[in-house]
Design a protein around this motif. Sequence first.
Motif, PDB file in Angstrom:
ATOM      1  N   GLU A 187       0.551  -1.078   0.056  1.00 33.88           N
ATOM      2  CA  GLU A 187       0.390  -0.090  -0.085  1.00 33.88           C
ATOM      3  C   GLU A 187       0.692   1.096  -0.194  1.00 33.88           C
ATOM      4  OE1 GLU A 187      -2.264   3.099   0.281  1.00 33.88           O
ATOM      5  OE2 GLU A 187      -2.974   1.262  -0.116  1.00 33.88           O
ATOM      6  N   PRO A 188       1.238   1.841  -0.723  1.00 32.76           N
ATOM      7  CA  PRO A 188       1.913   3.074  -1.041  1.00 32.76           C
ATOM      8  C   PRO A 188       1.808   4.505  -0.011  1.00 32.76           C
ATOM      9  CG  PRO A 188       1.010   2.598  -3.108  1.00 32.76           C
ATOM     10  CD  PRO A 188       0.388   1.902  -2.700  1.00 32.76           C
ATOM     11  N   THR A 189       0.499   4.237   0.719  1.00 33.46           N
ATOM     12  CA  THR A 189       0.340   5.376   1.807  1.00 33.46           C
ATOM     13  C   THR A 189       0.316   5.217   3.058  1.00 33.46           C
ATOM     14  OG1 THR A 189      -2.172   4.703   1.937  1.00 33.46           O
ATOM     15  CG2 THR A 189      -1.737   6.431   0.512  1.00 33.46           C
ATOM     16  N   GLN A 190       1.575   3.792   3.554  1.00 30.43           N
ATOM     17  CA  GLN A 190       1.760   3.384   4.233  1.00 30.43           C
ATOM     18  C   GLN A 190       3.154   3.887   4.435  1.00 30.43           C
ATOM     19  OE1 GLN A 190      -0.890   2.252   5.804  1.00 30.43           O
ATOM     20  NE2 GLN A 190       0.709   1.204   6.739  1.00 30.43           N
ATOM     21  N   LEU A 191       3.907   3.827   3.261  1.00 28.24           N
ATOM     22  CA  LEU A 191       4.936   4.308   3.228  1.00 28.24           C
ATOM     23  C   LEU A 191       5.870   5.991   4.178  1.00 28.24           C
ATOM     24  CD1 LEU A 191       6.315   2.728   0.041  1.00 28.24           C
ATOM     25  CD2 LEU A 191       6.241   1.802   2.580  1.00 28.24           C
ATOM     26  N   GLY A 192       6.286   6.272   4.663  1.00 26.69           N
ATOM     27  CA  GLY A 192       6.169   7.681   5.333  1.00 26.69           C
ATOM     28  C   GLY A 192       4.834   8.026   6.278  1.00 26.69           C
ATOM     29  N   LYS A 193       3.833   7.272   6.195  1.00 27.49           N
ATOM     30  CA  LYS A 193       3.018   7.258   6.906  1.00 27.49           C
ATOM     31  C   LYS A 193       3.500   7.389   8.657  1.00 27.49           C
ATOM     32  CE  LYS A 193      -1.584   5.635   6.657  1.00 27.49           C
ATOM     33  NZ  LYS A 193      -2.079   4.919   6.507  1.00 27.49           N
ATOM     34  N   VAL A 194       4.280   6.583   9.012  1.00 26.19           N
ATOM     35  CA  VAL A 194       4.826   7.316  11.014  1.00 26.19           C
ATOM     36  C   VAL A 194       6.231   8.096  11.074  1.00 26.19           C
ATOM     37  CG1 VAL A 194       5.590   5.590  13.557  1.00 26.19           C
ATOM     38  CG2 VAL A 194       3.620   5.119  11.657  1.00 26.19           C
ATOM     39  N   PHE A 195       7.250   7.903   9.612  1.00 28.28           N
ATOM     40  CA  PHE A 195       8.568   7.982   9.712  1.00 28.28           C
ATOM     41  C   PHE A 195       8.418   7.892   8.367  1.00 28.28           C
ATOM     42  CE2 PHE A 195       9.287   4.177  11.768  1.00 28.28           C
ATOM     43  CZ  PHE A 195      10.611   3.451  10.513  1.00 28.28           C
ATOM     44  N   GLY A 196       9.811   8.475   7.458  1.00 32.96           N
ATOM     45  CA  GLY A 196      10.040   8.218   6.043  1.00 32.96           C
ATOM     46  C   GLY A 196      11.084   7.896   6.166  1.00 32.96           C
ATOM     47  N   PRO A 197      10.754   6.308   5.449  1.00 28.22           N
ATOM     48  CA  PRO A 197      12.085   5.423   5.542  1.00 28.22           C
ATOM     49  C   PRO A 197      13.649   6.184   4.774  1.00 28.22           C
ATOM     50  CG  PRO A 197      10.099   4.541   4.141  1.00 28.22           C
ATOM     51  CD  PRO A 197      10.064   5.863   4.711  1.00 28.22           C
ATOM     52  N   ASP A 198      14.872   5.914   4.548  1.00 25.11           N
ATOM     53  CA  ASP A 198      15.083   5.668   4.587  1.00 25.11           C
ATOM     54  C   ASP A 198      15.396   5.212   2.303  1.00 25.11           C
ATOM     55  OD1 ASP A 198      17.848   6.869   6.315  1.00 25.11           O
ATOM     56  OD2 ASP A 198      16.325   5.464   6.550  1.00 25.11           O
ATOM     57  N   LEU A 199      14.280   4.125   2.190  1.00 24.74           N
ATOM     58  CA  LEU A 199      14.159   3.702   0.792  1.00 24.74           C
ATOM     59  C   LEU A 199      12.264   3.444   1.180  1.00 24.74           C
ATOM     60  CD1 LEU A 199      14.338   3.233  -1.977  1.00 24.74           C
ATOM     61  CD2 LEU A 199      15.272   1.103  -0.902  1.00 24.74           C
ATOM     62  N   GLY A 200      11.899   3.747   0.141  1.00 22.79           N
ATOM     63  CA  GLY A 200      10.601   3.012  -0.033  1.00 22.79           C
ATOM     64  C   GLY A 200      10.719   1.861  -0.693  1.00 22.79           C
ATOM     65  N   ILE A 201       9.608   1.414  -0.777  1.00 25.61           N
ATOM     66  CA  ILE A 201       9.055   0.259  -2.318  1.00 25.61           C
ATOM     67  C   ILE A 201       7.693  -0.180  -2.402  1.00 25.61           C
ATOM     68  CG2 ILE A 201       9.984  -1.233  -3.491  1.00 25.61           C
ATOM     69  CD1 ILE A 201      12.680  -1.667  -1.473  1.00 25.61           C
ATOM     70  N   VAL A 202       7.600  -0.090  -2.931  1.00 25.92           N
ATOM     71  CA  VAL A 202       6.045  -0.398  -3.147  1.00 25.92           C
ATOM     72  C   VAL A 202       5.749  -1.701  -3.897  1.00 25.92           C
ATOM     73  CG1 VAL A 202       3.007  -0.118  -3.672  1.00 25.92           C
ATOM     74  CG2 VAL A 202       5.151   1.831  -3.430  1.00 25.92           C
ATOM     75  N   SER A 203       5.470  -3.005  -3.432  1.00 25.38           N
ATOM     76  CA  SER A 203       5.414  -4.278  -3.661  1.00 25.38           C
ATOM     77  C   SER A 203       4.791  -4.695  -2.865  1.00 25.38           C
ATOM     78  CB  SER A 203       6.959  -4.832  -4.238  1.00 25.38           C
ATOM     79  OG  SER A 203       6.886  -6.015  -4.282  1.00 25.38           O
ATOM     80  N   ASP A 204       4.266  -6.875  -2.770  1.00 28.71           N
ATOM     81  CA  ASP A 204       4.129  -7.366  -2.935  1.00 28.71           C
ATOM     82  C   ASP A 204       5.246  -7.940  -1.761  1.00 28.71           C
ATOM     83  OD1 ASP A 204       2.007 -10.126  -3.271  1.00 28.71           O
ATOM     84  OD2 ASP A 204       3.851 -10.853  -2.841  1.00 28.71           O
ATOM     85  N   THR A 205       4.966  -8.981  -0.433  1.00 32.90           N
ATOM     86  CA  THR A 205       6.166  -8.727  -0.106  1.00 32.90           C
ATOM     87  C   THR A 205       6.911 -10.034  -0.621  1.00 32.90           C
ATOM     88  OG1 THR A 205       4.645 -10.186   1.661  1.00 32.90           O
ATOM     89  CG2 THR A 205       5.489  -7.586   2.311  1.00 32.90           C
ATOM     90  N   ARG A 206       5.644 -10.845  -1.608  1.00 30.70           N
ATOM     91  CA  ARG A 206       6.611 -11.938  -2.488  1.00 30.70           C
ATOM     92  C   ARG A 206       6.877 -11.171  -3.452  1.00 30.70           C
ATOM     93  NH1 ARG A 206       2.822 -17.759  -3.697  1.00 30.70           N
ATOM     94  NH2 ARG A 206       2.094 -15.823  -4.955  1.00 30.70           N
ATOM     95  N   GLU A 207       6.903 -10.782  -4.504  1.00 33.08           N
ATOM     96  CA  GLU A 207       7.430 -10.524  -5.293  1.00 33.08           C
ATOM     97  C   GLU A 207       7.990  -9.592  -4.906  1.00 33.08           C
ATOM     98  OE1 GLU A 207       6.334 -11.030  -8.447  1.00 33.08           O
ATOM     99  OE2 GLU A 207       4.237 -11.691  -8.060  1.00 33.08           O
ATOM    100  N   PHE A 208       8.398  -9.128  -4.075  1.00 28.60           N
ATOM    101  CA  PHE A 208       9.473  -8.150  -3.597  1.00 28.60           C
ATOM    102  C   PHE A 208      11.306  -9.406  -3.187  1.00 28.60           C
ATOM    103  CE2 PHE A 208      12.221  -6.737  -0.569  1.00 28.60           C
ATOM    104  CZ  PHE A 208      13.692  -6.011  -0.609  1.00 28.60           C
TER     105      PHE A 208
END
Length: 563
Positions: free
Chosen positions: A302-323
Amino acid sequence: MPRIPAMQAVVDVLESEGVDTVFGCPGAAILPLYNALQGRAIEHLIVRHEEGATHMADGWARTNGNVGVAIGTSGPAGTNMITGLYTAHADSIPILCITGQAATTKLHQEAFQAVDIVEIAKPVTKWAVQVKEAAQLPWIFREAFRIARSGRPGPVLIDLPIDVQKQDIEWDSSIDSPLPVTRVTPAPARVERALDLLLAAERPLILAGGGVVLGEASERLRTVAERLDVPVQVTLMGKGSFPEDHELFAGMAGIQTSQRWANAAFLESDLVLALGARFGDRHTGELSVYRGDRKFVHVDIEPTQLGKVFGPDLGIVSDTREFLDALLAALENREPKPRREWVGRIGELKEALPRRDDFDTLPIKAPRVFKEINETFGEDTYFVTAIGLYQIWSGQFQKAHKPRHYQVCGQAGPLGWEIPAAIGVKKARPEAEVVGVVGDYSFQFLVEELAVAAQYDVGFVLVMLNNEYLGLIRQAETGYEMNFEVDIHYDTIGTDNVKIMEAYGCSGTRVHEPGEIRTSLEWARKEAERTSRPVLVEIMVEREGNAAMGAALDAVREFEPAG
């Protein structure tokens, strides 16, 4: 194109989507759907409260990964479902709630039990819709299943006015099929950057959240961890996604459901690869301590989860298995360095900072209960637990080795979830052993659903930790220097929960001695199998026992000496 009753088309869709069990309560405004369910392959269980139906559908969905279905009539049936929808929404569980509704011509006239359930449900669903044209029915149901499964999974609600339900439509189920769900794949450049960060780190951790379980990525996670020689921690929702007896298992960090040694390991890490984790506040605690100087790579579908609590050094939008598949492919041309020293360090912390669970004192201390649970039940057992001190102790002491075998309502935490959820789990896995870990207060919130389990021969074990308190709130009140309106003990023995079980045609026993726990659990296992009904082991634990917790990972207060 054949012309058939609209509700027949709906049931055809349900069967086609893999639904073999639904949980509901009939009422006048939903009877056309019930008429269509007659004689079909789908089993229906009559619940005693519509909230119970949603939690049963939730437990069913968590166990097999499909969309669970709950059915109710109009008005209060729908409003009773809101807590279950919220629970599923918070934990990313795909369920479908179907509600009856007054006729479309009466909706503006304040007709009996006519309420705008769609607007009420919108904040706690991925999609809430009222069907106004009968010809849309099968298509809306197909879309509901697609939405529930797509991206971050979650609940949907379909509201059915009774006049729409009664119509016939043109529909040929023989040429119909489920709508495709697109898997979310990562950007290759971001996978390479994540790998660069992992290989450069000296003390990396992988943090497996609920997205690893939902993404069916546990096997890939183990392969990646072993290939990189990187230890794995789990969140509460990710518990079971990585075997706890594995050398690379690094425990669970957090300010409540955690281990001392896992918190210490997390604080020594320099990089965290978070997979399908939402950085909940009970996991992170004080963010300045949690973040420290370490780097974070956050992978989420879910793209909107990235940065919701704090900004990561690297964010990746992906299904976990695909990643993880992409990460393994990228590793083919790279050689990771061994991290035996870091793995060994975590092993040292585990040896140096345990918590005791072998107490033999009276009254019974809660950790002893989980020691007996761990030693009595096998790794194939499905566990269900909800919210309270018993959930925190469970997260701290209970072991889980397989995905979908440890079910917990993590974010919403509704009291009463365990009994109906256990029914859903057992209906999804009839041959499996199912155990609900409950508190004495939560037990009574939806205790009427024991009647459902008894009526339909759904057998499971309930292990109750009874301190005759609102234990978690009593402990929270200590910060206010009070003990107010949290003691629920009365008379000599308080509520006789064994007699409650017997009133529903079930059985149970009350335990006062630590030495009686194991034999009582073994009795309950056999009794649940023999009777195909719930069996309670009520364990009277220390009334004012406290669970280790705090405001930050480095400030968790321990109430017992180290083991």
